[in-house]
Design an enzyme around this catalytic site. Structure first.
Site, PDB file in Angstrom:
ATOM      1  N   ASP A  45      39.573  36.075  42.949  1.00 30.54           N
ATOM      2  CA  ASP A  45      40.265  37.008  42.055  1.00 30.54           C
ATOM      3  C   ASP A  45      40.989  38.072  42.882  1.00 30.54           C
ATOM      4  O   ASP A  45      40.345  38.882  43.545  1.00 30.54           O
ATOM      5  CB  ASP A  45      39.205  37.670  41.149  1.00 30.54           C
ATOM      6  CG  ASP A  45      39.828  38.357  39.962  1.00 30.54           C
ATOM      7  OD1 ASP A  45      41.071  38.425  39.888  1.00 30.54           O
ATOM      8  OD2 ASP A  45      39.074  38.833  39.099  1.00 30.54           O
ATOM      9  N   ASP A  46      42.313  38.053  42.892  1.00 29.14           N
ATOM     10  CA  ASP A  46      43.118  39.076  43.607  1.00 29.14           C
ATOM     11  C   ASP A  46      43.128  38.887  45.130  1.00 29.14           C
ATOM     12  O   ASP A  46      43.378  39.850  45.851  1.00 29.14           O
ATOM     13  CB  ASP A  46      42.587  40.497  43.383  1.00 29.14           C
ATOM     14  CG  ASP A  46      42.936  41.126  42.057  1.00 29.14           C
ATOM     15  OD1 ASP A  46      43.507  40.443  41.206  1.00 29.14           O
ATOM     16  OD2 ASP A  46      42.624  42.324  41.888  1.00 29.14           O
ATOM     17  N   CYS A  81      46.076  38.459  36.443  1.00 29.26           N
ATOM     18  CA  CYS A  81      44.908  37.588  36.233  1.00 29.26           C
ATOM     19  C   CYS A  81      45.010  36.664  35.031  1.00 29.26           C
ATOM     20  O   CYS A  81      44.987  35.441  35.179  1.00 29.26           O
ATOM     21  CB  CYS A  81      43.636  38.416  36.058  1.00 29.26           C
ATOM     22  SG  CYS A  81      43.226  39.417  37.491  1.00 29.26           S
ATOM     23  N   ASP A 316      44.001  33.660  42.163  1.00 31.17           N
ATOM     24  CA  ASP A 316      44.889  33.711  40.985  1.00 31.17           C
ATOM     25  C   ASP A 316      46.248  34.342  41.291  1.00 31.17           C
ATOM     26  O   ASP A 316      47.244  34.019  40.658  1.00 31.17           O
ATOM     27  CB  ASP A 316      44.190  34.357  39.763  1.00 31.17           C
ATOM     28  CG  ASP A 316      43.577  35.708  40.052  1.00 31.17           C
ATOM     29  OD1 ASP A 316      43.702  36.220  41.184  1.00 31.17           O
ATOM     30  OD2 ASP A 316      42.948  36.270  39.119  1.00 31.17           O
TER      31      ASP A 316
END
Ligand code: NAG
Ligand code: NAG
Ligand code: NAG
Ligand code: NAG
Ligand code: NAG
Ligand code: NAG
Ligand code: NAG
Ligand code: NAG
Ligand code: NAG
Ligand code: NAG
Length: 513
Positions: A45-46, A81, A316
């Protein structure tokens, strides 16, 4: 047998007839043809690619990238996201899945999403191919909340479901475990989410049926905020700071769109301290992702499935820390936010390859289905399989010459309580009231890589702003060359943009002009 025959009848493509034949002897794949390969997807994530986001995960790089292919041109089609994850699940550009932002009103895990795009996401097809499917970790930002159907909503296609309620957390969260709420506190050994999801996948592997292939998706919260590292990593990277090169602490300048003209430049010391701290903590949380990969790969080896399993690792979207004086976030059209790490190991993927062909997050679904033996011309996805690029001995195929990146800016209609001096229409204004997003940070870009390395972006704002970059001459996107570039080239890019913004399925892969 009845259930299996019913599933077999529902199947299409190459595996259908093989499975039917096999069923008559009650052996699924074994003697007729080899069963399809297993697939694992690890989705962080990120995690950026451009600012060194891969540096902390050396074991993962060695166990996946060096053991297979590292993609040097992997992109998300949208740098936020929920829209990006929706693109991964459906293989569609945002204009086709219609998830606009991270809110329920923007279709993030909304009932329209659940009844429409989610019902046609890749796990549904894998399940029809008799894959045993397993999910653990963050899903969509609004998942599991009351307004989006609560924890009892388990998306179709998943046999085992351990999904986080809401946005990324490391402790003090709830999971939907196959539709029932499971609450967690903040004890490292019991609750640390990155560790918990890999532990659950190990249990899944122990309990699976060896006769059928499996699909595992693990979505750790790292390195998303609140970036809480495991206790043993809380002092790691003590001297690390965000990189100071490229566009770090540079003004966006007059040749960029409205939002990029707002940040204080140079940045305040407190902003710099804030972003350096975030940068270090992000790296610390990634050390647990590195452990996750090692544990899972070792388990695949122990159960003798490693040589028949494709392991995909990606994020993502990217992230920035100080670029163009924006403290921390994603959401921008620039390289740091749209490029993602991507590496894959598996059957037919030769070790130590660097693949330069452009690959998008909407290509993941089609690639999984290609591996699983699904006939892709019967699946309505915008992306395309990149099996030919990483395993040319298994498939022929060409890369796309250009693609679309599209984004819907987020804003608040009221005044921001933390920054009352700012008007409405902006959001993510921290630290020091520097805003990272606005309703008019809504854009669409065409990116070419083969031939010209060019990016052409149009904004939906009152200036109909256009930014154009020559990434060969200017990899940090410091100079908007709109006034210098051949008008005929601009016209071509504009036509491609208009065409791609309404493309569906195969027309998104059309490369005629
Ligand atoms: C949400 O998605 C549905 C289709 O799934 C669409 O009809 C609707 O317009 C979308 N909402 C927004 C705000 O885009
Ligand atoms: C978890 O929640 C408890 C109780 O509210 C709180 O005391 C603790 O600080 C929280 N832990 C973390 C890591 O946020
Ligand atoms: C994960 O499993 C290991 C044993 O392999 C255990 O030590 C650890 O406490 C577990 N962590 C969580 C969060 O379940
Ligand atoms: C900000 O940091 C710079 C370099 O570390 C220092 O020279 C300057 O005095 C600081 N400014 C303030 C207002 O603290
Ligand atoms: C995978 O390894 C196992 C032993 O661990 C071996 O029996 C099998 O033939 C191998 N399969 C392939 C496709 O190489
Ligand atoms: C895949 O589906 C298309 C369209 O339905 C069909 O024309 C084609 O023959 C199928 N290919 C295979 C290998 O079954
Ligand atoms: C790729 O195409 C060539 C030429 O058409 C053909 O000979 C070869 O068998 C194909 N390879 C695969 C893996 O499909
Ligand atoms: C999300 O998208 C919806 C639909 O376009 C919009 O109404 C809402 O304001 C957006 N949310 C934010 C925070 O921008
Ligand atoms: C962008 O939105 C902000 C906030 O609503 C507004 O002040 C600004 O004038 C807008 N700029 C353009 C170019 O649309
Ligand atoms: C981009 O830059 C490269 C290297 O300077 C140059 O060769 C090329 O012509 C430029 N392309 C355009 C469209 O300006």
């Amino acid at each position: 047998m009845v259930g299996l025959q019913a599933s077999a009848r529902r199947m299409s493509g190459a595996w259908g007839s093989a499975a039917l034949l096999a069923l008559s002897t009650c052996v699924l794949w074994g003697q007729v043809r080899p069963k399809p390969s297993n697939i694992v997807l690890i989705l962080t994530d990120d995690q950026d690619e451009v600012l060194g986001g891969m540096t902390p995960i050396k074991k993962a790089k060695s166990l996946i990238g060096d053991a297979g292919a590292y993609f040097s041109n992997a992109f998300t089609v949208t740098p936020l996201c929920c829209p990006s994850r929706s693109s991964i699940l459906t293989g569609k550009y945002p204009h086709n899945h219609e998830v606009r932002n991270n809110s329920l009103s923007g279709n993030c895990s909304s009932s329209a999403w659940q009844q429409g795009p989610e019902a046609l996401a890749f796990p549904v097809y894998l399940s029809k191919q008799l894959y045993q499917t397993f999910y653990a970790g963050k899903y969509l930002n609004q998942y599991g909340k009351k307004e989006s159907g609560g924890v009892s909503h388990v998306p179709p296609g998943w046999d085992q479901w351990h999904a986080l309620v809401g946005n990324s957390e490391y402790y003090n969260y709830s999971l939907s475990v196959n539709g029932k709420e499971e609450k967690h506190g903040d004890q490292y050994d019991k609750d640390y989410l990155t560790d918990l999801i890999v532990n659950r996948s190990v249990q899944f592997l122990d309990g699976r049926s060896p006769q059928r292939p499996f699909f595992i998706m693990l979505a750790p919260p790292a390195p998303h905020s609140p970036y809480i590292a495991a206790p043993q990593y809380q002092n790691s990277f003590g001297n690390v700071k965000a990189p100071r090169d490229g566009s770090f602490n540079k003004p966006g300048g007059k040749t960029k769109h409205w939002l990029l003209r707002q940040p204080t430049n140079p940045m305040t010391n407190s902003s710099i301290e804030f972003l350096d701290n975030a940068f270090r903590k992000r790296w610390q949380t990634l050390l647990s992702v590195d452990d996750l990969v090692e544990k899972l790969v070792k388990k695949l080896e122990d159960v003798k499935e490693l040589n028949n399993t494709y392991v995909f690792f990606t994020s993502d979207h990217g992230y920035h820390t100080g670029q163009f004086s924006l403290p921390i976030d994603k959401r921008q059209l620039y390289e740091f936010d749209i490029r993602v790490p991507l590496m894959v190991r598996g059957p037919g993927v030769k070790p130590n390859q660097i693949v330069q062909a452009p690959v998008l997050n909407i290509d993941l679904g089609p690639t999984f289905l290609d591996i699983a033996g699904v006939n892709l011309s019967q699946v309505n996805m915008d992306g395309q399989s990149f099996l030919p690029q990483m395993a040319p001995s298994l498939r022929n195929g060409t890369s796309r010459p250009y693609f679309l990146v599209e984004y819907n800016g987020e804003g608040y209609t009221g005044v921001n309580p933390d920054c009352p001096k700012l008007g409405p229409g902006v959001s993510q204004c921290f630290p020091d009231c520097v805003c990272e997003d606005a309703f008019n940070n809504t854009y669409a870009c065409v990116r070419t890589l083969i031939g010209n390395n060019l990016q052409y972006c149009e904004f939906a704002d009152t200036e109909s702003f256009v930014e154009v970059y020559n990434l060969t001459a200017d990899p940090h996107q410091l100079e908007n060359i709109i006034k210098k570039v051949d008008p005929a080239l601009l016209q071509t890019m504009n036509q491609r943009l208009i065409r791609l913004q309404s493309c569906v399925g195969s027309s998104c892969r059309d490369t005629k002009y």
